[in-house]
Design a protein around this motif. Structure first.
Motif, PDB file in Angstrom:
ATOM      1  N   UNK A 123      43.461  35.608  36.209  1.00 48.23           N
ATOM      2  CA  UNK A 123      44.912  36.724  36.796  1.00 48.23           C
ATOM      3  C   UNK A 123      45.850  36.111  35.608  1.00 48.23           C
ATOM      4  N   UNK A 124      46.024  35.421  34.887  1.00 49.24           N
ATOM      5  CA  UNK A 124      47.304  35.973  34.649  1.00 49.24           C
ATOM      6  C   UNK A 124      47.075  36.111  33.585  1.00 49.24           C
ATOM      7  N   UNK A 125      46.244  36.446  32.428  1.00 52.59           N
ATOM      8  CA  UNK A 125      46.345  37.034  31.441  1.00 52.59           C
ATOM      9  C   UNK A 125      46.058  38.951  31.657  1.00 52.59           C
ATOM     10  N   UNK A 126      44.890  38.745  32.742  1.00 52.98           N
ATOM     11  CA  UNK A 126      45.161  40.286  32.997  1.00 52.98           C
ATOM     12  C   UNK A 126      46.558  41.041  33.795  1.00 52.98           C
ATOM     13  N   UNK A 127      47.433  40.132  34.433  1.00 55.00           N
ATOM     14  CA  UNK A 127      48.681  40.029  34.886  1.00 55.00           C
ATOM     15  C   UNK A 127      49.459  40.463  33.448  1.00 55.00           C
ATOM     16  N   UNK A 170      43.328  48.867  34.060  1.00 55.42           N
ATOM     17  CA  UNK A 170      42.239  48.400  34.639  1.00 55.42           C
ATOM     18  C   UNK A 170      41.964  47.322  34.573  1.00 55.42           C
ATOM     19  N   UNK A 171      42.583  46.724  33.576  1.00 57.51           N
ATOM     20  CA  UNK A 171      43.210  45.646  34.014  1.00 57.51           C
ATOM     21  C   UNK A 171      43.765  44.493  34.718  1.00 57.51           C
ATOM     22  N   UNK A 172      45.115  45.712  34.945  1.00 57.60           N
ATOM     23  CA  UNK A 172      45.728  45.370  36.731  1.00 57.60           C
ATOM     24  C   UNK A 172      45.306  45.806  37.563  1.00 57.60           C
ATOM     25  N   UNK A 173      43.950  46.462  37.678  1.00 55.15           N
ATOM     26  CA  UNK A 173      43.496  46.385  39.082  1.00 55.15           C
ATOM     27  C   UNK A 173      42.115  45.248  39.022  1.00 55.15           C
ATOM     28  N   UNK A 174      41.717  44.736  37.735  1.00 55.10           N
ATOM     29  CA  UNK A 174      40.874  43.920  37.659  1.00 55.10           C
ATOM     30  C   UNK A 174      41.735  42.531  37.927  1.00 55.10           C
ATOM     31  N   UNK A 175      43.439  42.090  37.629  1.00 57.92           N
ATOM     32  CA  UNK A 175      43.553  40.680  38.090  1.00 57.92           C
ATOM     33  C   UNK A 175      43.664  41.231  39.426  1.00 57.92           C
ATOM     34  N   UNK A 176      44.226  42.676  40.606  1.00 58.92           N
ATOM     35  CA  UNK A 176      43.902  42.000  42.027  1.00 58.92           C
ATOM     36  C   UNK A 176      43.030  41.704  42.647  1.00 58.92           C
ATOM     37  N   UNK A 177      41.729  42.289  42.065  1.00 59.43           N
ATOM     38  CA  UNK A 177      40.990  41.573  42.820  1.00 59.43           C
ATOM     39  C   UNK A 177      40.534  40.279  42.506  1.00 59.43           C
ATOM     40  N   UNK A 178      40.764  39.428  41.093  1.00 59.78           N
ATOM     41  CA  UNK A 178      40.904  37.960  41.020  1.00 59.78           C
ATOM     42  C   UNK A 178      41.564  36.949  41.479  1.00 59.78           C
TER      43      UNK A 178
END
Length: 122
Positions: free
Chosen positions: A12-16, A50-58
């Motif tokens: 979550x950290x690196x995606x954000x 897209x990375x922020x969207x994945x971060x939200x899901x994680x």
């Protein structure tokens, strides 16, 4: 599955952070990741979104303790590793190698935690 859940904080950290960096300061973010390619501003910003969207899901997976999705996070990242390796081999851009290393580290953390906790619960 507490250690597995904790390992997802790294994801979550690196995606954000990567998402925000690519969205807000794409040139600087690409320089930090040793990119030697020229991608313009638009596609890195798209990748950041897209990375922020994945971060939200994680974050939601962590928050709701959705243990059933923990293996899925590993499978998706294994797919990402295959694609990142291909992109590095086809472009020779160190950016893909750096991102590969970051993702691989998370796979090792989560994979080890998941396997050890799963064995302990059997």
């Amino acid at each position: 599955m507490n250690r597995t859940r904790l390992s997802l904080y790294y994801l979550a950290s690196y995606l954000t952070f990567a998402g925000l960096a690519l969205l807000l300061v794409p040139t600087f973010a690409l320089q930090l990741l040793f990119s030697n390619g020229h991608y313009g501003d638009v596609f890195p910003r798209l990748a950041g979104m897209l990375l922020l969207g994945l971060a939200i899901l994680i974050v939601q997976i962590i928050r709701h303790r959705l243990e059933v999705l923990y293996p899925t996070t590993l499978v998706v990242r294994l797919f990402f590793l295959v694609v990142l390796a291909y992109l590095f081999l086809s472009s020779s851009d160190p950016f893909f190698l750096v991102v590969f290393g970051i993702v691989l580290l998370g796979v090792v953390f989560t994979g080890y935690a998941y396997l050890t906790e799963r064995r302990a619960n059997v």
